[in-house]
Structures are given as structure tokens and as C-alpha cells.
Scaffold this motif. Structure first.
Motif, PDB file in Angstrom:
ATOM      1  N   LEU A  32       5.866  -3.791  12.844  1.00 38.67           N
ATOM      2  CA  LEU A  32       6.349  -3.116  11.629  1.00 38.67           C
ATOM      3  C   LEU A  32       6.271  -4.013  10.401  1.00 38.67           C
ATOM      4  O   LEU A  32       5.813  -3.576   9.339  1.00 38.67           O
ATOM      5  CB  LEU A  32       7.785  -2.629  11.838  1.00 38.67           C
ATOM      6  CG  LEU A  32       7.974  -1.521  12.867  1.00 38.67           C
ATOM      7  CD1 LEU A  32       9.456  -1.293  13.131  1.00 38.67           C
ATOM      8  CD2 LEU A  32       7.285  -0.246  12.434  1.00 38.67           C
ATOM      9  N   VAL A  33       6.705  -5.253  10.522  1.00 42.30           N
ATOM     10  CA  VAL A  33       6.683  -6.126   9.343  1.00 42.30           C
ATOM     11  C   VAL A  33       5.251  -6.513   8.968  1.00 42.30           C
ATOM     12  O   VAL A  33       4.935  -6.657   7.782  1.00 42.30           O
ATOM     13  CB  VAL A  33       7.585  -7.379   9.489  1.00 42.30           C
ATOM     14  CG1 VAL A  33       9.032  -6.982   9.706  1.00 42.30           C
ATOM     15  CG2 VAL A  33       7.102  -8.325  10.548  1.00 42.30           C
ATOM     16  N   ALA A  34       4.389  -6.645   9.960  1.00 45.27           N
ATOM     17  CA  ALA A  34       2.983  -6.939   9.654  1.00 45.27           C
ATOM     18  C   ALA A  34       2.330  -5.753   8.947  1.00 45.27           C
ATOM     19  O   ALA A  34       1.554  -5.932   8.005  1.00 45.27           O
ATOM     20  CB  ALA A  34       2.222  -7.302  10.930  1.00 45.27           C
ATOM     21  N   VAL A  56      -2.743  -8.581  13.912  1.00 41.63           N
ATOM     22  CA  VAL A  56      -1.394  -8.857  14.423  1.00 41.63           C
ATOM     23  C   VAL A  56      -0.741  -7.556  14.891  1.00 41.63           C
ATOM     24  O   VAL A  56      -0.120  -7.513  15.959  1.00 41.63           O
ATOM     25  CB  VAL A  56      -0.524  -9.556  13.354  1.00 41.63           C
ATOM     26  CG1 VAL A  56       0.926  -9.654  13.813  1.00 41.63           C
ATOM     27  CG2 VAL A  56      -1.080 -10.925  13.028  1.00 41.63           C
ATOM     28  N   VAL A  57      -0.883  -6.501  14.101  1.00 35.57           N
ATOM     29  CA  VAL A  57      -0.307  -5.201  14.466  1.00 35.57           C
ATOM     30  C   VAL A  57      -0.879  -4.731  15.803  1.00 35.57           C
ATOM     31  O   VAL A  57      -0.130  -4.315  16.694  1.00 35.57           O
ATOM     32  CB  VAL A  57      -0.548  -4.150  13.360  1.00 35.57           C
ATOM     33  CG1 VAL A  57      -0.135  -2.764  13.816  1.00 35.57           C
ATOM     34  CG2 VAL A  57       0.197  -4.538  12.076  1.00 35.57           C
ATOM     35  N   ILE A  91      13.274 -11.480  13.424  1.00 43.91           N
ATOM     36  CA  ILE A  91      12.395 -11.603  12.261  1.00 43.91           C
ATOM     37  C   ILE A  91      13.156 -11.213  11.001  1.00 43.91           C
ATOM     38  O   ILE A  91      13.864 -10.201  10.982  1.00 43.91           O
ATOM     39  CB  ILE A  91      11.156 -10.687  12.414  1.00 43.91           C
ATOM     40  CG1 ILE A  91      10.416 -10.986  13.716  1.00 43.91           C
ATOM     41  CG2 ILE A  91      10.220 -10.841  11.215  1.00 43.91           C
ATOM     42  CD1 ILE A  91       9.314  -9.999  14.037  1.00 43.91           C
ATOM     43  N   SER A  92      12.985 -11.990   9.954  1.00 44.63           N
ATOM     44  CA  SER A  92      13.579 -11.653   8.657  1.00 44.63           C
ATOM     45  C   SER A  92      12.892 -10.425   8.077  1.00 44.63           C
ATOM     46  O   SER A  92      11.729 -10.152   8.387  1.00 44.63           O
ATOM     47  CB  SER A  92      13.409 -12.806   7.672  1.00 44.63           C
ATOM     48  OG  SER A  92      14.031 -13.964   8.147  1.00 44.63           O
ATOM     49  N   VAL A 105       1.184 -14.644   3.550  1.00 48.15           N
ATOM     50  CA  VAL A 105       0.774 -15.529   4.642  1.00 48.15           C
ATOM     51  C   VAL A 105       1.950 -16.397   5.076  1.00 48.15           C
ATOM     52  O   VAL A 105       2.207 -16.549   6.273  1.00 48.15           O
ATOM     53  CB  VAL A 105      -0.452 -16.380   4.222  1.00 48.15           C
ATOM     54  CG1 VAL A 105      -0.696 -17.508   5.218  1.00 48.15           C
ATOM     55  CG2 VAL A 105      -1.682 -15.501   4.092  1.00 48.15           C
ATOM     56  N   ARG A 106       2.696 -16.961   4.113  1.00 48.84           N
ATOM     57  CA  ARG A 106       3.877 -17.764   4.469  1.00 48.84           C
ATOM     58  C   ARG A 106       4.898 -16.924   5.231  1.00 48.84           C
ATOM     59  O   ARG A 106       5.497 -17.381   6.212  1.00 48.84           O
ATOM     60  CB  ARG A 106       4.519 -18.364   3.210  1.00 48.84           C
ATOM     61  CG  ARG A 106       3.811 -19.607   2.702  1.00 48.84           C
ATOM     62  CD  ARG A 106       4.614 -20.349   1.650  1.00 48.84           C
ATOM     63  NE  ARG A 106       4.977 -19.527   0.513  1.00 48.84           N
ATOM     64  CZ  ARG A 106       4.212 -19.306  -0.558  1.00 48.84           C
ATOM     65  NH1 ARG A 106       3.012 -19.859  -0.627  1.00 48.84           N
ATOM     66  NH2 ARG A 106       4.639 -18.551  -1.544  1.00 48.84           N
ATOM     67  N   PHE A 107       5.095 -15.677   4.785  1.00 49.21           N
ATOM     68  CA  PHE A 107       6.026 -14.789   5.492  1.00 49.21           C
ATOM     69  C   PHE A 107       5.577 -14.582   6.934  1.00 49.21           C
ATOM     70  O   PHE A 107       6.378 -14.636   7.865  1.00 49.21           O
ATOM     71  CB  PHE A 107       6.158 -13.441   4.764  1.00 49.21           C
ATOM     72  CG  PHE A 107       6.952 -12.450   5.551  1.00 49.21           C
ATOM     73  CD1 PHE A 107       8.330 -12.531   5.600  1.00 49.21           C
ATOM     74  CD2 PHE A 107       6.320 -11.462   6.297  1.00 49.21           C
ATOM     75  CE1 PHE A 107       9.077 -11.638   6.370  1.00 49.21           C
ATOM     76  CE2 PHE A 107       7.046 -10.569   7.066  1.00 49.21           C
ATOM     77  CZ  PHE A 107       8.428 -10.656   7.097  1.00 49.21           C
ATOM     78  N   MET A 108       4.288 -14.344   7.140  1.00 49.04           N
ATOM     79  CA  MET A 108       3.792 -14.102   8.493  1.00 49.04           C
ATOM     80  C   MET A 108       3.865 -15.359   9.361  1.00 49.04           C
ATOM     81  O   MET A 108       4.140 -15.269  10.559  1.00 49.04           O
ATOM     82  CB  MET A 108       2.358 -13.550   8.455  1.00 49.04           C
ATOM     83  CG  MET A 108       2.279 -12.111   7.959  1.00 49.04           C
ATOM     84  SD  MET A 108       3.350 -10.958   8.885  1.00 49.04           S
ATOM     85  CE  MET A 108       2.712 -11.124  10.549  1.00 49.04           C
TER      86      MET A 108
END
Length: 157
Positions: A32-34, A56-57, A91-92, A105-108
Motif C-alpha cells: 500500500l505505501v509503495a 516492490v508492490v 511502517i511509517s 526513495v528515502r521513504f522507501m
């Protein structure tokens, strides 16, 4: 209604069931976040990161199905409901709105890192009691670590 019964001892089943439940929650949320990040990314590396997010998904969705089916096989009902995922994820939340490619990218990297740490904890718990479920978690961890590496390389330099 009949219940699926595992041949694993109850104590083992408790450890493995909790690990599989946690893995399922993290994988569903990762997908979901990706996807949320995929829809909202902007910047000069839009296309390459956009496509990498879809990878990633796909990985998270495929592994979530494997985890859910392993859980069901052992007689532990899988729970991928939204409330369960929201309550149990490691996961945040992704930022709201547009995300610059470097921030995305940093978030992932952080999201994948959080899931990998939790998967490795599950491996430590499951390994001594159920090598079949351990193998499932090893494959997941291997694939997530590859994505983690690729996203880190995206912002290197």
C-alpha cells in the motif's frame, strides 16, 4: 464448519502463527505505501523510481499471498483486514501529497528497512521450530533486501 488442523505442536503453532500474521500485515502495508508513493512521485527520476515502486508492490503482493496461504495451511486464519494492518504495521505513514523522487526513495529505504528488521526477528523465532515457514520468511527477506539495496543505490553519491 470444520477447522483446518496443523500437525505442529500447539506451542510451535503459536510462534509460527504470530510470525506469519505479522509478516502478512507488513507485506500488505508495504504494498500500500509503495503504491501510494508510486502515484505521488515527481521529479527528474520519476519514471525509473515509479517503475521500481511497482516492482516492490508486485513482490509484496506475491509474498503476502504465499504467507496467507501458509498460515491457512497451518490452520491459522489469515487476517489482512484494513484495521488489522493499520494496527500492526511497522511502517511509517507515507507523506501526504506529492513526493520528490529523492524523498520518495528515502521513504522507501526506511519502509523496507523497517520490514526487513521485523522479518529477521521473525526468522529468529520461527527458525528453531518450523523450517518450512522459515524458508518462506527467508525468501521474503531476500527479495526485500534486494529492493532495499536498489533504493539505497538510487540515492547514492
Amino acid at each position: 464448519m470444520s477447522t483446518v488442523k496443523s500437525t505442529l505442536p500447539d506451542a510451535t503453532l503459536k510462534v509460527v502463527g504470530e510470525a506469519l500474521r505479522g509478516a502478512l500485515v507488513d507485506l500488505i502495508d508495504l504494498s500500500l505505501v509503495a503504491k501510494q508513493t508510486h502515484w505521488n512521485i515527481i521529479g527528474p527520476r520519476f519514471r525509473s523510481v515509479h517503475l521500481q515502486l511497482d516492482d516492490v508492490v508486485s513482490t509484496a503482493r506475491a509474498h503476502s499471498d504465499t504467507v496467507a496461504e501458509r498460515s491457512a495451511t497451518l490452520g491459522v486464519p489469515p487476517d489482512g483486514r484494513a484495521a488489522t494492518v493499520a494496527a500492526g504495521t511497522g511502517i511509517s505513514d507515507p507523506p501526504e501529497g506529492w513526493q520528490r523522487d529523492d524523498a520518495a526513495v528515502r521513504f522507501m529505504v526506511d519502509a523496507l528497512g523497517a520490514v526487513i528488521v521485523r522479518m529477521r526477528e521473525r526468522l529468529d523465532e520461527v527458525g528453531p521450530v518450523d523450517s518450512v515457514s522459515e524458508d518462506v520468511l527467508i525468501q521474503i527477506t531476500k527479495d526485500l533486501e534486494k529492493h532495499h539495496w536498489m533504493f539505497q543505490a538510487e540515492n547514492a553519491g
